[in-house]
Design an enzyme around this catalytic site. Structure first.
Site, PDB file in Angstrom:
ATOM      1  N   ASP A   1      57.352  24.788   1.768  1.00  0.00           N
ATOM      2  CA  ASP A   1      56.783  25.939   1.047  1.00  0.00           C
ATOM      3  C   ASP A   1      55.597  25.582   0.156  1.00  0.00           C
ATOM      4  O   ASP A   1      55.368  26.229  -0.860  1.00  0.00           O
ATOM      5  CB  ASP A   1      57.891  26.626   0.223  1.00  0.00           C
ATOM      6  CG  ASP A   1      58.486  25.699  -0.827  1.00  0.00           C
ATOM      7  OD1 ASP A   1      58.231  24.477  -0.766  1.00  0.00           O
ATOM      8  OD2 ASP A   1      59.208  26.181  -1.709  1.00  0.00           O
TER       9      ASP A   1
ATOM     10  N   ASP B   1      55.834  22.028  -5.582  1.00  0.00           N
ATOM     11  CA  ASP B   1      54.882  22.739  -6.444  1.00  0.00           C
ATOM     12  C   ASP B   1      55.155  22.529  -7.936  1.00  0.00           C
ATOM     13  O   ASP B   1      54.225  22.388  -8.729  1.00  0.00           O
ATOM     14  CB  ASP B   1      54.949  24.246  -6.153  1.00  0.00           C
ATOM     15  CG  ASP B   1      54.089  24.617  -4.950  1.00  0.00           C
ATOM     16  OD1 ASP B   1      53.236  23.811  -4.553  1.00  0.00           O
ATOM     17  OD2 ASP B   1      54.294  25.729  -4.410  1.00  0.00           O
TER      18      ASP B   1
ATOM     19  N   ARG C   1      65.333  16.917 -12.091  1.00  0.00           N
ATOM     20  CA  ARG C   1      64.531  17.989 -12.680  1.00  0.00           C
ATOM     21  C   ARG C   1      64.585  17.739 -14.185  1.00  0.00           C
ATOM     22  O   ARG C   1      65.617  17.304 -14.699  1.00  0.00           O
ATOM     23  CB  ARG C   1      65.100  19.344 -12.268  1.00  0.00           C
ATOM     24  CG  ARG C   1      65.015  19.527 -10.742  1.00  0.00           C
ATOM     25  CD  ARG C   1      65.274  20.923 -10.274  1.00  0.00           C
ATOM     26  NE  ARG C   1      64.872  21.091  -8.879  1.00  0.00           N
ATOM     27  CZ  ARG C   1      65.702  21.002  -7.827  1.00  0.00           C
ATOM     28  NH1 ARG C   1      66.977  20.777  -8.006  1.00  0.00           N
ATOM     29  NH2 ARG C   1      65.243  21.163  -6.603  1.00  0.00           N
TER      30      ARG C   1
ATOM     31  N   ARG D   1      65.098  27.698  -0.356  1.00  0.00           N
ATOM     32  CA  ARG D   1      64.792  28.377  -1.617  1.00  0.00           C
ATOM     33  C   ARG D   1      64.250  29.771  -1.331  1.00  0.00           C
ATOM     34  O   ARG D   1      64.937  30.545  -0.682  1.00  0.00           O
ATOM     35  CB  ARG D   1      63.813  27.547  -2.442  1.00  0.00           C
ATOM     36  CG  ARG D   1      63.998  27.772  -3.943  1.00  0.00           C
ATOM     37  CD  ARG D   1      62.956  27.102  -4.768  1.00  0.00           C
ATOM     38  NE  ARG D   1      63.045  25.650  -4.702  1.00  0.00           N
ATOM     39  CZ  ARG D   1      62.974  24.855  -5.755  1.00  0.00           C
ATOM     40  NH1 ARG D   1      62.861  25.371  -6.957  1.00  0.00           N
ATOM     41  NH2 ARG D   1      63.008  23.562  -5.629  1.00  0.00           N
TER      42      ARG D   1
ATOM     43  N   THR E   1      59.181  18.054   0.282  1.00  0.00           N
ATOM     44  CA  THR E   1      60.253  19.048   0.155  1.00  0.00           C
ATOM     45  C   THR E   1      60.677  19.500   1.548  1.00  0.00           C
ATOM     46  O   THR E   1      59.820  19.675   2.417  1.00  0.00           O
ATOM     47  CB  THR E   1      59.837  20.271  -0.682  1.00  0.00           C
ATOM     48  OG1 THR E   1      60.815  21.319  -0.499  1.00  0.00           O
ATOM     49  CG2 THR E   1      58.480  20.845  -0.310  1.00  0.00           C
TER      50      THR E   1
ATOM     51  N   GLY F   1      63.765  18.345  -5.766  1.00  0.00           N
ATOM     52  CA  GLY F   1      64.784  18.039  -4.747  1.00  0.00           C
ATOM     53  C   GLY F   1      64.336  16.880  -3.879  1.00  0.00           C
ATOM     54  O   GLY F   1      63.163  16.766  -3.550  1.00  0.00           O
TER      55      GLY F   1
ATOM     56  N   ASP G   1      61.593  22.336   2.222  1.00  0.00           N
ATOM     57  CA  ASP G   1      61.375  23.788   2.349  1.00  0.00           C
ATOM     58  C   ASP G   1      60.072  24.168   3.059  1.00  0.00           C
ATOM     59  O   ASP G   1      59.916  25.329   3.453  1.00  0.00           O
ATOM     60  CB  ASP G   1      61.364  24.445   0.951  1.00  0.00           C
ATOM     61  CG  ASP G   1      62.659  24.222   0.194  1.00  0.00           C
ATOM     62  OD1 ASP G   1      63.697  24.018   0.847  1.00  0.00           O
ATOM     63  OD2 ASP G   1      62.635  24.245  -1.056  1.00  0.00           O
TER      64      ASP G   1
HETATM   65  P1  ADP Z   1      59.695  20.912  -7.007  1.00  0.00           P
HETATM   66  O1  ADP Z   1      58.755  19.863  -7.451  1.00  0.00           O
HETATM   67  O2  ADP Z   1      60.491  20.502  -5.812  1.00  0.00           O
HETATM   68  O3  ADP Z   1      59.022  22.259  -6.863  1.00  0.00           O
HETATM   69  P2  ADP Z   1      60.870  21.824  -9.514  1.00  0.00           P
HETATM   70  O4  ADP Z   1      60.194  23.138  -9.487  1.00  0.00           O
HETATM   71  O5  ADP Z   1      62.314  21.769  -9.891  1.00  0.00           O
HETATM   72  O6  ADP Z   1      60.829  21.067  -8.109  1.00  0.00           O
HETATM   73  O7  ADP Z   1      60.020  20.883 -10.487  1.00  0.00           O
HETATM   74  C1  ADP Z   1      60.389  19.523 -10.689  1.00  0.00           C
HETATM   75  C2  ADP Z   1      60.065  19.117 -12.107  1.00  0.00           C
HETATM   76  O8  ADP Z   1      58.651  19.239 -12.319  1.00  0.00           O
HETATM   77  C3  ADP Z   1      60.676  20.013 -13.182  1.00  0.00           C
HETATM   78  O9  ADP Z   1      62.013  19.664 -13.485  1.00  0.00           O
HETATM   79  C4  ADP Z   1      59.765  19.711 -14.368  1.00  0.00           C
HETATM   80  O10 ADP Z   1      60.105  18.495 -14.979  1.00  0.00           O
HETATM   81  C5  ADP Z   1      58.408  19.567 -13.682  1.00  0.00           C
HETATM   82  N1  ADP Z   1      57.685  20.848 -13.768  1.00  0.00           N
HETATM   83  C6  ADP Z   1      57.914  21.981 -13.074  1.00  0.00           C
HETATM   84  N2  ADP Z   1      57.099  22.994 -13.464  1.00  0.00           N
HETATM   85  C7  ADP Z   1      56.321  22.470 -14.456  1.00  0.00           C
HETATM   86  C8  ADP Z   1      55.285  22.983 -15.298  1.00  0.00           C
HETATM   87  N3  ADP Z   1      54.883  24.254 -15.201  1.00  0.00           N
HETATM   88  N4  ADP Z   1      54.728  22.151 -16.203  1.00  0.00           N
HETATM   89  C9  ADP Z   1      55.132  20.878 -16.323  1.00  0.00           C
HETATM   90  N5  ADP Z   1      56.105  20.333 -15.569  1.00  0.00           N
HETATM   91  C10 ADP Z   1      56.693  21.096 -14.650  1.00  0.00           C
HETATM   92  O1  F6P Z   2      63.848  22.534  -2.635  1.00  0.00           O
HETATM   93  C1  F6P Z   2      64.841  21.943  -1.845  1.00  0.00           C
HETATM   94  C2  F6P Z   2      66.144  22.679  -2.008  1.00  0.00           C
HETATM   95  O2  F6P Z   2      67.125  22.018  -1.212  1.00  0.00           O
HETATM   96  C3  F6P Z   2      66.103  24.157  -1.692  1.00  0.00           C
HETATM   97  O3  F6P Z   2      66.145  24.418  -0.296  1.00  0.00           O
HETATM   98  C4  F6P Z   2      67.307  24.653  -2.444  1.00  0.00           C
HETATM   99  O4  F6P Z   2      67.129  26.003  -2.829  1.00  0.00           O
HETATM  100  C5  F6P Z   2      67.339  23.777  -3.673  1.00  0.00           C
HETATM  101  O5  F6P Z   2      66.566  22.624  -3.367  1.00  0.00           O
HETATM  102  C6  F6P Z   2      68.724  23.342  -4.089  1.00  0.00           C
HETATM  103  O6  F6P Z   2      68.618  22.636  -5.265  1.00  0.00           O
HETATM  104  P1  F6P Z   2      69.820  21.765  -5.887  1.00  0.00           P
HETATM  105  O7  F6P Z   2      69.876  20.478  -5.126  1.00  0.00           O
HETATM  106  O8  F6P Z   2      69.427  21.593  -7.291  1.00  0.00           O
HETATM  107  O9  F6P Z   2      71.083  22.547  -5.688  1.00  0.00           O
END
Ligand code: ADP
Ligand code: F6P
Length: 324
Positions: free
Chosen positions: A133, A107, A76, A175, A129, A15, A131
């Site tokens: 978090d 994360d 993503r 989230r 982020t 995000g 969040d």
């Molecule tokens: P954030 O980075 O905000 O936590 P996501 O959890 O959606 O957001 O992760 C963003 C992108 O990072 C995912 O769409 C994916 O491409 C990559 N990613 C997430 N988890 C993994 C993982 N376990 N191994 C490799 N790439 C990952």
């Molecule tokens: O991680 C940022 C965030 O805005 C969260 O607060 C929320 O749960 C999520 O992303 C929403 O994701 P999307 O933009 O894919 O709807």
């Protein structure tokens, strides 16, 4: 021996968050000042896999520090979750000569960074982020702007809620984390804050609280609900049915992710961007930049991902005292 990095790639992933542009600018200008070549990668790991990559100069990041969103776009990427996708990403780094990579995200994005590091690309994560978090750091880029945006929106909701003597149920993002909800709950003066990390009052307890507050002379009620709890429409309906007090639910949604970043987000973005490049120039890999006890530090990604973070218990206690 530490690997010398000559070409630094930068991407934003997951995000978006206000202040990501300041972080990109911090990376690009610090790297150029240190004589490195910089490559911008668009749309997160998607752009990496598909070669959506361009060389960046100092002027590419002019006039972006005040802008919300991310000039590199974000995404993503399902494909990157699999080893074949990660291998494609590492190979594409080879094609463009990228030997160091800064990943601005949460994360999930850091897990991706760890995979690339294992494939020989020096990687550094920057926490971005709304969040808040990410356990290893006291601050994540975007949080301050998001809370201020939500606070201003809730102030407006409160105005109309007071005029109509209503109960407002406002759902904020986060989230599975309640940091935005707790901050808004305190800074907007909510009577009830519902957090995913805590044991929350039951609906009956909330209703009793509303009725007690009315008897004490309160003209409106504000309930802040974290996204991780949800159900704000249903809660408002039940309150109205049982008490006869008009109740309205508002889900603030994505407006919390946009807008011009606050000074705090521009500052942390700039400092963390510069710090990440310093780490790469010192041959470091597989690290996350963090802000801890007033200082910029770094942790191994593996260690950072294992850490736990709690909402501040004293803030919860004070929020309850102030709601009376
Ligand atoms: P954030 O980075 O905000 O936590 P996501 O959890 O959606 O957001 O992760 C963003 C992108 O990072 C995912 O769409 C994916 O491409 C990559 N990613 C997430 N988890 C993994 C993982 N376990 N191994 C490799 N790439 C990952
Ligand atoms: O991680 C940022 C965030 O805005 C969260 O607060 C929320 O749960 C999520 O992303 C929403 O994701 P999307 O933009 O894919 O709807």
């Amino acid at each position: 021996m530490n690997k010398t990095v000559n070409t630094i790639g930068v991407l934003t992933s997951g995000g978006d968050a206000p202040g990501m542009n300041a972080a990109i600018r911090g990376v690009v200008r610090t790297a150029i000042a240190k004589g490195k070549k910089v490559m911008g990668i668009k749309k997160g790991y998607n752009g990496l896999i598909h070669g959506d990559i361009f060389e960046m100069q100092s002027r590419n990041v002019s006039d972006i520090i005040q802008r919300g969103g991310t000039m590199l776009y974000t995404a993503r990427c399902e494909e990157f979750l699999k080893p074949e996708g990660q291998k494609r990403g590492a190979d594409m780094c080879g094609v463009y000569g990228i030997d160091g990579l800064v990943i601005i995200g949460g994360d999930g994005s850091f897990q991706g960074a760890e995979k690339l590091s294992n494939l020989g690309i020096n990687t550094i994560g920057i926490p971005g982020t709304i969040d808040l978090d990410i356990a290893c750091t006291d601050y994540t880029i975007g949080f301050d702007t998001a809370v201020n945006t939500a606070m201003e929106a809730i102030d407006k909701i409160k105005d109309t809620s007071t005029s109509h003597e209503r109960c407002s149920v406002v759902e904020v993002m986060g989230r599975n984390a309640g940091f935005i909800a707790l901050w808004c709950g305190i800074v907007n003066g909510a009577e009830v804050i519902l957090l995913p990390e805590e044991e929350n009052p039951t609906e009956d307890e909330i209703i009793r609280d509303i009725l007690e507050n009315r008897k004490k002379g309160k003209r409106h009620n504000l309930i802040v609900v974290a996204e991780g709890i949800g159900g704000s429409q249903e809660l408002a309906k039940r309150i109205e049915t049982v008490t006869g007090i008009q109740a309205r639910a508002t889900v603030l949604g994505h407006l919390q992710r946009g807008g011009s970043p606050t000074a705090i987000d521009r500052m942390h973005g700039s400092m963390m961007g510069a710090y990440a490049v310093d780490l790469l120039c010192n041959g470091k890999s597989n690290r996350v930049v963090a802000y801890k006890d007033g200082k910029y530090v770094d942790y191994g990604i593996d260690e950072a991902l294992k850490m736990q973070k709690r909402v501040n218990p004293s803030r919860i206690e004070v929020s309850r005292l102030l709601a009376k």
